[in-house]
Design an enzyme around this catalytic site. Structure first.
Site, PDB file in Angstrom:
ATOM      1  CE1 TYR A 174       0.489   2.652  11.480  1.00  0.00           C
ATOM      2  CE2 TYR A 174      -1.307   4.538  12.175  1.00  0.00           C
ATOM      3  CZ  TYR A 174      -0.648   3.848  10.905  1.00  0.00           C
ATOM      4  OH  TYR A 174      -0.887   4.356   9.642  1.00  0.00           O
ATOM      5  CG  ASP A 212      -0.194  -1.140   5.599  1.00  0.00           C
ATOM      6  OD1 ASP A 212      -0.136  -0.123   6.912  1.00  0.00           O
ATOM      7  OD2 ASP A 212      -1.676  -1.428   4.812  1.00  0.00           O
ATOM      8  CG  HIS A 252      -1.860   2.521   4.992  1.00  0.00           C
ATOM      9  ND1 HIS A 252      -1.039   2.023   6.465  1.00  0.00           N
ATOM     10  CD2 HIS A 252      -1.888   4.003   5.477  1.00  0.00           C
ATOM     11  CE1 HIS A 252      -1.702   3.070   7.403  1.00  0.00           C
ATOM     12  NE2 HIS A 252      -2.046   3.596   6.723  1.00  0.00           N
TER      13      HIS A 252
END
Ligand code: 173
Length: 502
Positions: A240, A268, A360
């Site tokens: 991330y 995403d 995801h």
């Protein structure tokens, strides 16, 4: 420097309020008074442990170094003589007692026959909040179901009379051997399901020769997970991207130094999706007066665990950043969460090593299409526009979401994927049975691969070709299919708002 102070539990317990708030984590004493309003999860949960040992509450949802990296050094007050610390009283509710009885009544692993079974057991034996967090998905949960259902729209065209005495389902992923065309994908907060968290996955991955993708938001620290790997064991890292690029750089370069073989940048999740099952759970668990106070501690606590700890993720991440990533690391770069051929093409043109076609696990944009459906258009368009053939060594396609059987994996492989990511089933496996659960899940997959390769008439993974599947219905979202009874009986209906019991 003076020797660190050793406090008594009695001393720490004096600092039990908003004006002076100390907590104990792993035997260390921290002054978090000034941090209360900055805590991403709100001040209230810290105040509940003011003057007390917060380790049990802290552990599953924070990496071990969260306090040490976020709290200025002068707030690290010293250690505590744990013998003098009053145990935080754990009230065992009747629900918890009933849960523990269900844990004791788990079926033996010999009766677990497929990956759905782990989900069925986990749903009954996991603490409610942990189950809500792992199983929740975005909005109306249409995409999470579609992820699995999409595989039902692909049918096999097996070949016969081929010598399948020995079959081999091993492959290579980004140039590294894998015993099957599947990797353990990144999922956050492993200790919600089991005290060993992600280490269960590391150990089982080692035993079975599969690759584990380490998540940024693991419950165990990155180094613990890397340290737990066997010599030569291949691990990837899911990133991330932090708004503070210096932090991102440090994390990425550390990962490279520790031998990580691929950097999967999540693209995403500029904002975390609404997972209402998770949100409703948090809300109901608090006392009724909370309804009136929601938001008063500076954080909207109704948003669930994930949202509370995701505020560092940079929504400004964009294509121009890729040059920078290339300048800070030599690891292969893969974008995780690509959802159309246009973006896959851009990733290819930018010189990346691949993309994960993923929504995801249905946890972000509801009505995003399944990875397997996106795969077909990516293979077609990159074939037409850049002359690429898949599977491709230089630009690899991965798919995740909804995979429960080796047949699902083989469909993706036939359509051009190098490998497929599996997330929740392994979480459910270790939440129900620890390491042995993941070990068994991987063994089940091995057995399924062996049989299905024989039945397909494909001695090796290279023999699993596009002609072996009929995916002509894949893009048609409304077709009648036989219902998948195992999956449907595990899948939990969403709950509407309910009146409170007064
Ligand atoms: O899907 C998730 O829950 C997830 O990716 C996440 C993101 C931020 C914090 C915790 C989990």
């Amino acid at each position: 420097m003076s020797a660190p102070r050793v406090f008594s539990g009695q001393e720490v317990s004096q600092h039990n309020n908003r004006q002076s708030c100390w907590i104990i984590v792993h035997g260390k004493v921290y002054d978090v008074t000034d941090f209360l309003d900055e805590h991403p999860g709100g001040s209230k949960i810290i105040l509940k442990y003011a003057g007390k040992d917060a380790t049990k509450e802290y552990e599953p949802i924070h990496p071990p170094d969260a306090i040490t990296t976020n709290l200025p050094l002068e707030k690290h007050l010293g250690s505590v003589d744990l013998k003098t610390v009053e145990k935080v009283e754990v009230v065992i509710t009747s629900e918890e007692r009933a849960r523990q009885e269900r844990v004791a009544a788990r079926p033996p692993l010999s009766e677990v026959l497929n990956l759905h079974d782990f989900e069925a057991v986990a749903r009954q034996v996991m603490p409610e909040k942990a189950w809500a967090y792992y199983s929740s998905a975005a909005d109306d949960e249409i995409t999470i179901r579609e992820n699995h259902a999409a595989y039902h729209r692909i049918w096999f065209r097996p070949r016969i009379m081929r010598n399948v005495t020995t079959v081999d389902w091993s492959t290579t992923i980004l140039g590294h051997r894998s015993s099957m065309p599947l990797y353990i994908t990144a999922t956050a907060l492993g200790k919600l399901g089991h005290p060993d968290g992600e280490l269960n996955l590391t150990r089982a991955a080692a035993k079975h020769g599969v690759i584990q993708m380490i998540p940024t938001l693991a419950s165990c620290s990155f180094d613990e997970i890397v340290d737990a790997a066997q010599p030569g064991q291949v691990q990837f890292f899911q990133l991330y991207v932090n708004k503070d690029r210096e932090i991102t750089k440090r994390i990425v370069q550390h990962a490279e130094k520790r031998g990580i073989k691929g950097l999967f940048i999540t693209v995403d999740a500029p904002q975390l999706g609404r997972r209402e099952k998770d949100m409703r759970m948090k809300f109901e668990a608090d006392d009724p007066s909370e309804v009136k106070k929601a938001g008063s501690d500076g954080v909207d606590r109704s948003q669930g665990a994930a949202r509370a700890i995701s505020s560092f993720i940079d929504p400004g991440l964009n294509w121009d950043d890729l040059k920078w990533f290339k300048s800070i690391t030599k690891m292969p770069l893969i974008l995780k969460g690509v959802q159309c051929w246009e973006d896959a093409l851009e990733a290819y043109d930018a010189g990346l090593a691949g993309v994960v076609l993923s929504n995801h696990g249905g946890r972000q944009l509801d009505f995003a299409r399944s990875g397997i459906e996106i795969l077909v258009e990516v293979v077609r368009e990159l074939g037409e526009r850049r002359g690429l053939k898949f599977p491709n060594e230089k630009f690899q396609l991965f798919v995740d979401g909804g995979v429960r059987r080796a047949t699902d994996v083989l469909k993706a492989v036939a359509l051009g994927a190098t490998a497929v990511g599996v997330g929740r089933p392994f979480l459910y496996a270790f939440s129900s049975y620890g390491f042995e659960g993941v070990d068994k899940a991987l063994q089940i997959l091995h057995d399924e691969f062996e049989m299905n390769l024989r039945l397909l008439g494909a001695p090796t993974i290279k023999d699993v070709v596009p002609e072996m599947v009929d995916a002509s219905n894949l893009g048609i979202h409304v077709v009648s299919v036989p219902s998948d009874r195992l999956y449907e009986s595990n899948y939990e209906s969403m709950q509407p708002a309910r009146l409170r019991v007064i």
